[in-house]
Design an enzyme around this catalytic site. Sequence first.
Site, PDB file in Angstrom:
ATOM      1  N   LYS A 262      28.490  60.435  40.430  1.00  0.00           N
ATOM      2  CA  LYS A 262      26.891  59.944  40.152  1.00  0.00           C
ATOM      3  C   LYS A 262      26.092  60.404  40.986  1.00  0.00           C
ATOM      4  O   LYS A 262      26.247  60.020  42.328  1.00  0.00           O
ATOM      5  CB  LYS A 262      27.120  58.376  40.200  1.00  0.00           C
ATOM      6  CG  LYS A 262      25.892  57.595  40.020  1.00  0.00           C
ATOM      7  CD  LYS A 262      25.980  56.060  39.996  1.00  0.00           C
ATOM      8  CE  LYS A 262      24.902  55.322  39.873  1.00  0.00           C
ATOM      9  NZ  LYS A 262      24.923  53.639  40.129  1.00  0.00           N
ATOM     10  N   ASP A 267      17.580  54.418  42.429  1.00  0.00           N
ATOM     11  CA  ASP A 267      17.896  53.479  41.275  1.00  0.00           C
ATOM     12  C   ASP A 267      16.983  52.369  41.318  1.00  0.00           C
ATOM     13  O   ASP A 267      17.211  51.349  42.230  1.00  0.00           O
ATOM     14  CB  ASP A 267      19.326  52.961  41.549  1.00  0.00           C
ATOM     15  CG  ASP A 267      19.595  52.149  40.290  1.00  0.00           C
ATOM     16  OD1 ASP A 267      18.879  52.047  39.507  1.00  0.00           O
ATOM     17  OD2 ASP A 267      20.721  51.542  40.228  1.00  0.00           O
ATOM     18  N   LYS A 274      15.106  46.079  39.757  1.00  0.00           N
ATOM     19  CA  LYS A 274      15.721  45.311  40.985  1.00  0.00           C
ATOM     20  C   LYS A 274      14.523  44.594  41.659  1.00  0.00           C
ATOM     21  O   LYS A 274      13.679  44.953  41.592  1.00  0.00           O
ATOM     22  CB  LYS A 274      16.442  46.354  41.591  1.00  0.00           C
ATOM     23  CG  LYS A 274      17.560  47.010  41.340  1.00  0.00           C
ATOM     24  CD  LYS A 274      18.222  48.024  42.199  1.00  0.00           C
ATOM     25  CE  LYS A 274      19.489  48.624  41.633  1.00  0.00           C
ATOM     26  NZ  LYS A 274      20.532  48.035  41.372  1.00  0.00           N
ATOM     27  N   ASP A 285      22.079  56.073  46.142  1.00  0.00           N
ATOM     28  CA  ASP A 285      22.576  55.783  44.748  1.00  0.00           C
ATOM     29  C   ASP A 285      23.535  57.208  44.404  1.00  0.00           C
ATOM     30  O   ASP A 285      23.901  57.188  43.018  1.00  0.00           O
ATOM     31  CB  ASP A 285      21.909  54.944  43.696  1.00  0.00           C
ATOM     32  CG  ASP A 285      22.708  54.356  42.581  1.00  0.00           C
ATOM     33  OD1 ASP A 285      23.996  54.085  42.970  1.00  0.00           O
ATOM     34  OD2 ASP A 285      22.271  54.130  41.814  1.00  0.00           O
ATOM     35  N   ASP A 344      19.562  48.758  34.321  1.00  0.00           N
ATOM     36  CA  ASP A 344      20.110  48.805  35.715  1.00  0.00           C
ATOM     37  C   ASP A 344      21.484  49.109  35.755  1.00  0.00           C
ATOM     38  O   ASP A 344      22.186  49.840  36.723  1.00  0.00           O
ATOM     39  CB  ASP A 344      19.863  47.687  36.683  1.00  0.00           C
ATOM     40  CG  ASP A 344      20.008  48.002  37.982  1.00  0.00           C
ATOM     41  OD1 ASP A 344      20.323  49.171  38.323  1.00  0.00           O
ATOM     42  OD2 ASP A 344      20.096  46.748  38.844  1.00  0.00           O
ATOM     43  N   GLU A 346      23.114  51.771  34.989  1.00  0.00           N
ATOM     44  CA  GLU A 346      22.711  53.475  34.497  1.00  0.00           C
ATOM     45  C   GLU A 346      24.036  54.119  34.926  1.00  0.00           C
ATOM     46  O   GLU A 346      23.944  55.389  34.271  1.00  0.00           O
ATOM     47  CB  GLU A 346      21.551  53.596  35.124  1.00  0.00           C
ATOM     48  CG  GLU A 346      21.462  54.424  36.627  1.00  0.00           C
ATOM     49  CD  GLU A 346      21.979  53.187  37.287  1.00  0.00           C
ATOM     50  OE1 GLU A 346      21.796  52.037  37.394  1.00  0.00           O
ATOM     51  OE2 GLU A 346      22.290  53.677  38.687  1.00  0.00           O
ATOM     52  N   ARG A 348      26.780  54.536  34.732  1.00  0.00           N
ATOM     53  CA  ARG A 348      28.121  54.527  33.670  1.00  0.00           C
ATOM     54  C   ARG A 348      27.658  55.492  32.712  1.00  0.00           C
ATOM     55  O   ARG A 348      28.314  56.219  32.008  1.00  0.00           O
ATOM     56  CB  ARG A 348      28.814  53.200  33.209  1.00  0.00           C
ATOM     57  CG  ARG A 348      27.826  52.337  32.662  1.00  0.00           C
ATOM     58  CD  ARG A 348      28.122  51.031  32.568  1.00  0.00           C
ATOM     59  NE  ARG A 348      27.975  50.301  33.770  1.00  0.00           N
ATOM     60  CZ  ARG A 348      28.261  48.959  33.950  1.00  0.00           C
ATOM     61  NH1 ARG A 348      28.732  48.254  32.718  1.00  0.00           N
ATOM     62  NH2 ARG A 348      27.880  48.512  35.170  1.00  0.00           N
TER      63      ARG A 348
END
Length: 496
Positions: A262, A267, A274, A285, A344, A346, A348
């Site tokens: 990933k 993010d 967030k 991230d 959020d 995201e 996956r």
Amino acid sequence: MTVPTTFSFAKPGRKPTGTVVVLAGADLLLGSQARALGVTDLIIRAAATASFTGKAMATLDLLAPAGTDFDRLIVVGTGNPAGLSEYDWLRLGGAAMGALGRAKSVMVLAERPDGKRPAPGQVADFALGMRLRAYAYDKFKTGKKSAGAGASKAAITITCADPSGARKAWSAAEAIGEGVVLARDLVNEPANLLGPVEFARKASELKKLGVKVQILAEPELKKLDMAALLGVSQGSSRPPRVAVMQWQGGKAKDAPVTFIGKGVVFDTGGISIKPAANMENMKGDMGGAATVVGLMKALAGRKAKVNAVGIIGLVENMPDGAAQRPGDIVTAKSGKTIEIINTDAEGRLVLCDLLTYAEERFKPKLMVDLATLTGAILVALGNYYAGMFANDDGLAEALLTAGRETGEGVWRMPLDPEYDKMIDSKFADMKNVGGRYAGSVTAAQFLQRFVEKTPWAHLDVAGTAMDSRQTEINQSWGSGWGVRLLDRMVADRYET
Ligand code: BES
Ligand code: MN
Ligand code: ZN
């Protein structure tokens, strides 16, 4: 930061100069190289005042007495030298480097205090521990560079019983160290300087080591039907990239081991934004992707006899007029449909398309994905173990073993159809979040829906990749966690 520390290996009996490092066992047991320095009494007296007993990883820092050729002596405790694990040898090197500070000329007497010879691999691990401890991401400190991190140029001579064996072991260990350092640099780098395009460029640099690197830009990703990944990226003005890295060190026809990362360069959460507190951490991230690139560098650098593929999905999760909305439905590359409940969740969405792509294109022997996927894994495991989910017991066992050997531990978590129900959607095949509880498990269940038949493991590294545990061998925010683990798993089980 590449710290220009050089290591050389030599037979014992050299004239000690500069700062000398010796190992002392419990009860201040000293090996013959250390005894030959003629400072046994000094150590005993100093140890009494400093209550240094030779406990593992404790250090004692002494000025050399007048009349000696060296000027400083650092004693590192080993505890019971017979009980030292591989990870302990790394930690000893790290502890030594921590005590060295800015020393420029260093001589390490690498012997066991009980007179037994350390194996060449243990000597190399000591050096690797020093190297990893010396790392500091201080390129934006315009004044003094961080002290105590060995940030200045140091020449380190290690005297040991089998210098040529140690030199050979070091050439592999050094390559692994370079991989860890690269991963740390990528995680530490701020997102204004490391967007998807810049990250892809970093991955391309592996070409120098003989890695085949292919960068997929937006038109290709569209052609590949990676709509789940593209949906995450669409709120950012910086376009996405996918980097595919191939190392062919094995037999031509061997199915590759595949690592998927990933790489969310930042993010914000997107429209499900967030809170401000600690959002700066989300520059990390992309820790999974960083580890995949670092691992490919390590494998290529030590010319591992394996076919390995690394695939990273590089996007930025931003809110703007073009951003994806909660309630949107996307069709993933596999053809399955996903209702976006929370923008959020995201990671996956990025990984699911890469899993499908990896399985279709490479027919891999196994797939391991790494992702800073859920805050919930921090709640469950803190920042010591990474969460591991696997559809295959053999692969799970390989990871658990490598984790014990390297000190980069994984803890197996459950996959179960009962949890899978939690991500069924009213409108689509599935939704991208599963509700309040078992957040790390439902995230893994989501990913599992995109794995057809390949042995697969998912490592949730949200607790280990960044803002990480400070250890003897890591003082950095970005840890490079997983490079040593996966390199070891490959070396133990998948090299020909
Ligand atoms: N990147 C985060 C997970 C994360 C959190 C990593 C803290 C490192 C530290 C991920 O994309 C995320 O936002 N996950 C959500 C999922 C939720 C919306 C189901 C989370 O963990 O809150
Ligand atoms: Mn998120
Ligand atoms: Zn994320």
